[in-house]
Design a protein around this motif. Structure first.
Motif, PDB file in Angstrom:
ATOM      1  N   THR A  58       7.774  -9.231 -37.094  1.00 46.68           N
ATOM      2  CA  THR A  58       8.731  -8.437 -37.864  1.00 46.68           C
ATOM      3  C   THR A  58       8.526  -6.950 -37.593  1.00 46.68           C
ATOM      4  O   THR A  58       7.603  -6.542 -36.901  1.00 46.68           O
ATOM      5  CB  THR A  58       8.551  -8.688 -39.377  1.00 46.68           C
ATOM      6  OG1 THR A  58       7.331  -8.072 -39.804  1.00 46.68           O
ATOM      7  CG2 THR A  58       8.486 -10.176 -39.674  1.00 46.68           C
ATOM      8  N   LYS A  59       9.401  -6.151 -38.172  1.00 49.12           N
ATOM      9  CA  LYS A  59       9.295  -4.707 -38.038  1.00 49.12           C
ATOM     10  C   LYS A  59       8.490  -4.095 -39.190  1.00 49.12           C
ATOM     11  O   LYS A  59       8.325  -2.879 -39.246  1.00 49.12           O
ATOM     12  CB  LYS A  59      10.699  -4.087 -37.999  1.00 49.12           C
ATOM     13  CG  LYS A  59      11.498  -4.476 -36.756  1.00 49.12           C
ATOM     14  CD  LYS A  59      12.855  -3.801 -36.747  1.00 49.12           C
ATOM     15  CE  LYS A  59      13.647  -4.181 -35.498  1.00 49.12           C
ATOM     16  NZ  LYS A  59      14.967  -3.517 -35.463  1.00 49.12           N
ATOM     17  N   LYS A  60       8.008  -4.936 -40.089  1.00 49.88           N
ATOM     18  CA  LYS A  60       7.209  -4.441 -41.206  1.00 49.88           C
ATOM     19  C   LYS A  60       5.806  -4.066 -40.721  1.00 49.88           C
ATOM     20  O   LYS A  60       5.341  -4.549 -39.690  1.00 49.88           O
ATOM     21  CB  LYS A  60       7.124  -5.496 -42.312  1.00 49.88           C
ATOM     22  CG  LYS A  60       8.479  -5.833 -42.930  1.00 49.88           C
ATOM     23  CD  LYS A  60       8.329  -6.858 -44.036  1.00 49.88           C
ATOM     24  CE  LYS A  60       9.684  -7.180 -44.655  1.00 49.88           C
ATOM     25  NZ  LYS A  60       9.558  -8.170 -45.762  1.00 49.88           N
ATOM     26  N   VAL A  61       5.139  -3.209 -41.504  1.00 47.78           N
ATOM     27  CA  VAL A  61       3.800  -2.774 -41.117  1.00 47.78           C
ATOM     28  C   VAL A  61       2.808  -3.017 -42.261  1.00 47.78           C
ATOM     29  O   VAL A  61       3.192  -3.095 -43.424  1.00 47.78           O
ATOM     30  CB  VAL A  61       3.762  -1.287 -40.710  1.00 47.78           C
ATOM     31  CG1 VAL A  61       4.521  -1.060 -39.418  1.00 47.78           C
ATOM     32  CG2 VAL A  61       4.317  -0.399 -41.822  1.00 47.78           C
ATOM     33  N   MET A  62       1.545  -3.114 -41.897  1.00 47.73           N
ATOM     34  CA  MET A  62       0.473  -3.336 -42.849  1.00 47.73           C
ATOM     35  C   MET A  62      -0.767  -2.596 -42.349  1.00 47.73           C
ATOM     36  O   MET A  62      -0.769  -2.082 -41.222  1.00 47.73           O
ATOM     37  CB  MET A  62       0.206  -4.836 -42.989  1.00 47.73           C
ATOM     38  CG  MET A  62      -0.118  -5.518 -41.671  1.00 47.73           C
ATOM     39  SD  MET A  62      -0.025  -7.324 -41.769  1.00 47.73           S
ATOM     40  CE  MET A  62      -1.356  -7.646 -42.922  1.00 47.73           C
ATOM     41  N   PRO A  63      -1.816  -2.486 -43.170  1.00 47.04           N
ATOM     42  CA  PRO A  63      -3.007  -1.775 -42.709  1.00 47.04           C
ATOM     43  C   PRO A  63      -3.596  -2.385 -41.446  1.00 47.04           C
ATOM     44  O   PRO A  63      -3.700  -3.610 -41.322  1.00 47.04           O
ATOM     45  CB  PRO A  63      -3.967  -1.923 -43.896  1.00 47.04           C
ATOM     46  CG  PRO A  63      -3.084  -2.067 -45.077  1.00 47.04           C
ATOM     47  CD  PRO A  63      -1.920  -2.882 -44.587  1.00 47.04           C
ATOM     48  N   GLY A  64      -3.984  -1.529 -40.504  1.00 52.52           N
ATOM     49  CA  GLY A  64      -4.609  -1.975 -39.276  1.00 52.52           C
ATOM     50  C   GLY A  64      -6.124  -2.062 -39.412  1.00 52.52           C
ATOM     51  O   GLY A  64      -6.695  -1.653 -40.421  1.00 52.52           O
ATOM     52  N   ALA A  65      -6.764  -2.598 -38.380  1.00 52.96           N
ATOM     53  CA  ALA A  65      -8.214  -2.803 -38.426  1.00 52.96           C
ATOM     54  C   ALA A  65      -8.976  -1.499 -38.635  1.00 52.96           C
ATOM     55  O   ALA A  65      -9.961  -1.445 -39.372  1.00 52.96           O
ATOM     56  CB  ALA A  65      -8.669  -3.471 -37.126  1.00 52.96           C
ATOM     57  N   ARG A  66      -8.510  -0.438 -38.017  1.00 50.06           N
ATOM     58  CA  ARG A  66      -9.205   0.846 -38.136  1.00 50.06           C
ATOM     59  C   ARG A  66      -9.119   1.400 -39.554  1.00 50.06           C
ATOM     60  O   ARG A  66     -10.094   1.939 -40.083  1.00 50.06           O
ATOM     61  CB  ARG A  66      -8.603   1.839 -37.137  1.00 50.06           C
ATOM     62  CG  ARG A  66      -9.410   3.108 -36.950  1.00 50.06           C
ATOM     63  CD  ARG A  66      -8.800   3.932 -35.833  1.00 50.06           C
ATOM     64  NE  ARG A  66      -9.484   5.200 -35.660  1.00 50.06           N
ATOM     65  CZ  ARG A  66      -9.078   6.155 -34.814  1.00 50.06           C
ATOM     66  NH1 ARG A  66      -7.998   5.961 -34.069  1.00 50.06           N
ATOM     67  NH2 ARG A  66      -9.748   7.283 -34.717  1.00 50.06           N
ATOM     68  N   LEU A  67      -7.953   1.254 -40.192  1.00 45.19           N
ATOM     69  CA  LEU A  67      -7.782   1.741 -41.559  1.00 45.19           C
ATOM     70  C   LEU A  67      -8.606   0.909 -42.535  1.00 45.19           C
ATOM     71  O   LEU A  67      -9.219   1.447 -43.464  1.00 45.19           O
ATOM     72  CB  LEU A  67      -6.303   1.705 -41.949  1.00 45.19           C
ATOM     73  CG  LEU A  67      -5.946   2.222 -43.357  1.00 45.19           C
ATOM     74  CD1 LEU A  67      -6.423   3.670 -43.529  1.00 45.19           C
ATOM     75  CD2 LEU A  67      -4.446   2.127 -43.598  1.00 45.19           C
TER      76      LEU A  67
END
Length: 251
Positions: A58-67
């Motif tokens: 999808t085009k949605k986003v969530m926290p990445g591993a670095r964050l």
């Protein structure tokens, strides 16, 4: 590359971190009062640096591993430094066993601070160690706090691995156990992760309830049986309130 004001990037990261679900650019724009094109640029920049990530296809986003790593490290530093860690050690001195503070991140329990009575036997975890949710006192307490739809989704996809002969691996049985935990307000582990080790835990009552941090104690059953360790719940709750109060005032 043109510089992006840090406060705008921070606003996007905070919004995504607080969302409790993947967000669209439009949703982030509405929550931050930033223009949609601006959010598009910021999201692309943050995804490229591993601070955010795309949710599946999808085009949605969530926290990445670095964050997420940054967040865990910040909690570790805040809790380990000075008074919170001192309170954890005072709890250990009182019960004579092991205590830890754990944070739920990406479906796993991560130890962010720990203290022990330095006995040769028993459970000794270090900062950064991970554990599953379905067989730990804090993990089950977290699952019991989930809204019904989120819990149902988790149970459908979870790997309920059997780690001991007491590990609950049947979803219906686990759901029943979680209902009991929700009613009493504390979690327990009766030799479900490690043979011969019992434990119990409570949630830190932080003002910001978007994250989940718990405090638990554990001990070998030969030194402190399940009934005895759960008798320490009132002391656990008192220390949890004291640690949360310090954490709230310093963040």
């Amino acid at each position: 590359m043109r510089e992006i004001p840090f406060d705008k990037m921070l606003a996007v990261m905070e919004t995504v971190s607080d969302g409790r679900r993947p967000l669209t650019v439009t949703e982030i724009s509405g929550a931050t009062d930033l223009a949609v094109p601006t959010v598009h640029r910021l999201v692309a920049l943050l995804v490229d640096r591993g601070l955010l990530k795309r949710h599946l296809a999808t085009k949605k986003v969530m926290p990445g591993a670095r964050l997420m790593k940054l967040g865990v490290s910040a909690v570790q530093t805040s809790l380990y430094a000075d008074k919170p860690h001192a309170l954890l050690k005072s709890l250990v001195t009182r019960i004579g066993e092991f205590a830890q503070i754990s944070l739920v991140v990406a479906g796993e329990l991560i130890c962010v601070d720990a203290a022990s009575a330095h006995r040769e036997s028993g459970l000794h975890l270090q900062q950064g160690n991970k554990a599953p949710l379905h067989c730990t006192s804090i993990g089950k307490l977290y699952l019991a706090s989930l809204p019904e739809a989120e819990l149902r989704s988790w149970l459908r996809s979870a790997n309920l691995q059997r780690l001991t002969d007491r590990t609950v691996t049947d979803p219906s049985e686990l759901r029943k156990h979680l209902k009991e935990i929700r009613a009493r307000g504390w979690g327990s582990c009766n030799e479900e992760m490690h043979p011969g080790v019992v434990g119990c835990g409570v949630r830190l009552p932080l003002r910001d309830s978007s994250g989940f941090i718990g405090l638990c104690i554990s001990a070998p059953a030969v030194r402190m049986n399940f009934e005895a360790i759960t008798g320490h719940i009132p002391a656990l709750r008192k220390v949890a309130v004291d640690i949360a109060d310090i954490f709230d005032r310093t963040n």
